[in-house]
Structures are given as structure tokens and as C-alpha cells.
Scaffold this active site. Structure first.
Site, PDB file in Angstrom:
ATOM      1  N   HIS A 184      41.909 -51.221 -13.319  1.00  0.00           N
ATOM      2  CA  HIS A 184      42.563 -50.395 -12.300  1.00  0.00           C
ATOM      3  C   HIS A 184      42.913 -49.038 -12.921  1.00  0.00           C
ATOM      4  CE1 HIS A 184      45.396 -48.929  -9.347  1.00  0.00           C
ATOM      5  NE2 HIS A 184      44.895 -49.813  -8.518  1.00  0.00           N
ATOM      6  N   GLU A 191      45.430 -47.295 -12.775  1.00  0.00           N
ATOM      7  CA  GLU A 191      46.771 -47.242 -13.374  1.00  0.00           C
ATOM      8  C   GLU A 191      46.770 -47.846 -14.778  1.00  0.00           C
ATOM      9  OE1 GLU A 191      48.671 -49.134 -10.029  1.00  0.00           O
ATOM     10  OE2 GLU A 191      48.150 -47.391  -8.813  1.00  0.00           O
ATOM     11  N   GLU A 206      37.776 -47.140  -6.175  1.00  0.00           N
ATOM     12  CA  GLU A 206      39.079 -46.606  -5.791  1.00  0.00           C
ATOM     13  C   GLU A 206      39.204 -45.167  -6.274  1.00  0.00           C
ATOM     14  OE1 GLU A 206      42.076 -50.044  -5.138  1.00  0.00           O
ATOM     15  OE2 GLU A 206      42.221 -49.410  -7.201  1.00  0.00           O
ATOM     16  N   GLY A 232      47.679 -44.492  -3.110  1.00  0.00           N
ATOM     17  CA  GLY A 232      49.108 -44.293  -2.878  1.00  0.00           C
ATOM     18  C   GLY A 232      49.456 -42.903  -2.377  1.00  0.00           C
ATOM     19  N   SER A 271      44.647 -46.115  -0.058  1.00  0.00           N
ATOM     20  CA  SER A 271      45.321 -45.852   1.227  1.00  0.00           C
ATOM     21  C   SER A 271      44.616 -46.489   2.421  1.00  0.00           C
ATOM     22  CB  SER A 271      45.497 -44.336   1.441  1.00  0.00           C
ATOM     23  OG  SER A 271      46.295 -43.784   0.403  1.00  0.00           O
ATOM     24  N   ASN A 327      46.679 -55.927  -3.728  1.00  0.00           N
ATOM     25  CA  ASN A 327      47.182 -55.665  -5.079  1.00  0.00           C
ATOM     26  C   ASN A 327      48.648 -55.281  -4.949  1.00  0.00           C
ATOM     27  OD1 ASN A 327      47.772 -54.831  -7.642  1.00  0.00           O
ATOM     28  ND2 ASN A 327      46.369 -53.072  -7.655  1.00  0.00           N
ATOM     29  N   LYS A 329      50.724 -54.801  -7.196  1.00  0.00           N
ATOM     30  CA  LYS A 329      51.173 -53.974  -8.335  1.00  0.00           C
ATOM     31  C   LYS A 329      52.525 -54.520  -8.837  1.00  0.00           C
ATOM     32  CE  LYS A 329      48.406 -50.236  -6.540  1.00  0.00           C
ATOM     33  NZ  LYS A 329      48.168 -48.813  -6.387  1.00  0.00           N
TER      34      LYS A 329
HETATM   35  P1  13P Z   1      47.081 -47.994  -1.975  1.00  0.00           P
HETATM   36  O1  13P Z   1      46.468 -48.868  -0.929  1.00  0.00           O
HETATM   37  O2  13P Z   1      48.587 -48.085  -2.017  1.00  0.00           O
HETATM   38  O3  13P Z   1      46.596 -46.586  -1.890  1.00  0.00           O
HETATM   39  O4  13P Z   1      46.608 -48.556  -3.397  1.00  0.00           O
HETATM   40  C1  13P Z   1      45.273 -48.827  -3.603  1.00  0.00           C
HETATM   41  C2  13P Z   1      45.149 -49.546  -4.879  1.00  0.00           C
HETATM   42  O5  13P Z   1      45.404 -48.995  -5.934  1.00  0.00           O
HETATM   43  C3  13P Z   1      44.746 -50.958  -4.829  1.00  0.00           C
HETATM   44  O6  13P Z   1      44.421 -51.419  -6.087  1.00  0.00           O
END
Ligand code: 13P
Length: 252
Positions: free
Chosen positions: A97, A99, A169, A175, A215, A9, A11
Site C-alpha cells: 500500500h 502508505e 491506487e 483519501g 475515494s 481497507n 487502515k
Molecule cells: P480511500 O477510499 O479512503 O480513498 O482509500 C483508498 C485506499 O487507500 C484503500 O487501500
């Protein structure tokens, strides 16, 4: 056998040039290094999809988007429809997601609509769920995640449910460099699978790929991916580094 999936992803990262370099590196490394039984997916920003699709035609790597509209077409300025995604070769769409839930107010009911329209157009949704830290601290994460799944997915027929991918997640691990332990991941993934078994039966539950995200890195991927109910990963930060991303895909 459940499908093993490693999805990146990106983003809101990568200009087109950067994205092309990243993709060609992943494609080139992947040719020699990726296993046939692991489906790798690149979930890129909308504006890059057409370009990346052309770069992926001769590879086994699939193209994914990070969102879509809940509407089929019409006066929805700035939105992207599933038909548009399909028309440029997209096969997967990340939905729900954390976010999008947190910054764009996406609710369970809206996600249910997005799931429906995605399945109607034969795209595979990667449905994200996961609890914030306050919920984990109260040890209420199982009920929290199971409610997200029930509200957005349990209106589906067994046949449609079989077509989705779930990604767990935990928000506190996204992150942050903090990963769920393999025990925490396995506990949640097993609980999700049990919930699906109760609703749809064992055959459906045993066929659903449940990915872990948060992560995931080359250094922790092997342990997480060795869990019985972890069928892959949804990778954020590490998917922006070709070497790390391919190494994660090799960690099963
Ligand atoms: P990270 O791997 O940067 O923690 O992000 C995970 C994520 O949100 C994948 O959709």
C-alpha cells in the site's frame, strides 16, 4: 471469468468494539444484499482478526490483513508472520500500500519477498501500485506503475502470478475525495493487463483481478466498476460505513 472483489481497507481505524459493530452490520446487510459472484473482503487491523474470523464463519465474506512480515518467524519484535495470519483464518493480505511505501519505507525488493512468503503460505496478496501526483502531472504514470509491478512481481512463475490480486491506487486519489475518472482507471488497468499479457500470456492476464482504489464511494462505484478492466475495488474511508461499503459491493 475474473473474480469480482470488493475489499475494505480499514487502515488504522476502529477499536475492537467498533470493528465488531461494523462487521456485524456488513454481515447482516450482506446476507440479503450481496451477490454470490462478488467476493467481499474485510482487511482489518491485526488485533481484530481472531474476533472477526469467528463472526465471519457463516458468511461468504473473507478476512484480510493489511501487511505481514517478509520473514517466516524469529526475532523480529513487533512483526506479524504469514503463518500467524493463516492460523487465525486470514485469506488475503494487502501488500505494498502507498502508505506502507511512503511512511514505512517499503521498497519494491522487500515487497517481492513479502509476495513470495505470502504465496508460500497460500494467502492471496492484494498487491498495491499507483503513482503520486507529480508523476501523473508529467504523464509518466504508466511507466511508473509498470515498474512497480515488474520489480515486485515479475520474478514469479506464471502459476504463482495467477494467484495474486492487483490494486491500482493512484496516490492523489487516496483519501482526498478526488477519484480517477473511469477513463483514467480503464487506461491504467488495460495497460497493466497488457503488461501481464506480454510477460505471462493472455490466459494469465485475463484471469487476474485488478481492483481500483482511491475515494471509491457509492456515488462513483458503478461507473468505475463498469470499466472493462476494473474487476473490483479496494475501499478505504467508505469501508468504515457499513451502508456505503455494502452499496459499493452492489454496484457492479
Ligand atoms: P480511500 O477510499 O479512503 O480513498 O482509500 C483508498 C485506499 O487507500 C484503500 O487501500
Amino acid at each position: 471469468m475474473r473474480k469480482k472483489i470488493i475489499a475494505g481497507n480499514w487502515k488504522m481505524n476502529q477499536t475492537l468494539e467498533e470493528g465488531k459493530i461494523l462487521t456485524s452490520e456488513v454481515v447482516n446487510m450482506g446476507k440479503d444484499e450481496l451477490r454470490d459472484d462478488v467476493q467481499v473482503v474485510l482487511c482489518a487491523p491485526f488485533v481484530h482478526l481472531t474476533t472477526l474470523q469467528a463472526m465471519l464463519t457463516d458468511s461468504s465474506i473473507a478476512l484480510g490483513a493489511q501487511n505481514c512480515s517478509n520473514h517466516a518467524s524469529g526475532a523480529y519484535t513487533g512483526e506479524i508472520s504469514v503463518a500467524m495470519l493463516k492460523s487465525v483464518g486470514t485469506e488475503y493480505v494487502i501488500l505494498g500500500h502507498s502508505e506502507r511505501r511512503e511512511y514505512f519505507g517499503e521498497m519494491d525488493s522487500l515487497l517481492a519477498e513479502k509476495i513470495d512468503i505470502t504465496l508460500e503460505h497460500s494467502l492471496t496478496p492484494i498487491f498495491c501500485c499507483g503513482e503520486p501526483l507529480v508523476v501523473r502531472e508529467k504523464d509518466e504514470q504508466l511507466a511508473y506503475v509498470q515498474s512497480q509491478i515488474e520489480k515486485s512481481l515479475f520474478h514469479l512463475s506464471a502459476e504463482d502470478f495467477s494467484k495474486i490480486v492487483i490494486a491500482y491506487e493512484p496516490i492523489w486519489a487516496i483519501g482526498t475525495g478526488k477519484t480517477a475518472t473511469s477513463d483514467q482507471a480503464q487506461e491504467m488497468h488495460a495497460a497493466i493487463r497488457k503488461q501481464i499479457t506480454d510477460q505471462y500470456g493472455e490466459e494469465v492476464a485475463n484471469g487476474i483481478s485488478i481492483l481500483y482504489g482511491g475515494s471509491m464511494k457509492p456515488g462513483n462505484a458503478e461507473e468505475l466498476l463498469s470499466c472493462l478492466d476494473v474487476d473490483g475495488g479496494l475501499i478505504g474511508g467508505a469501508s468504515l460505513k457499513s451502508r456505503d461499503f455494502v452499496d459499493i459491493a452492489k454496484s457492479f
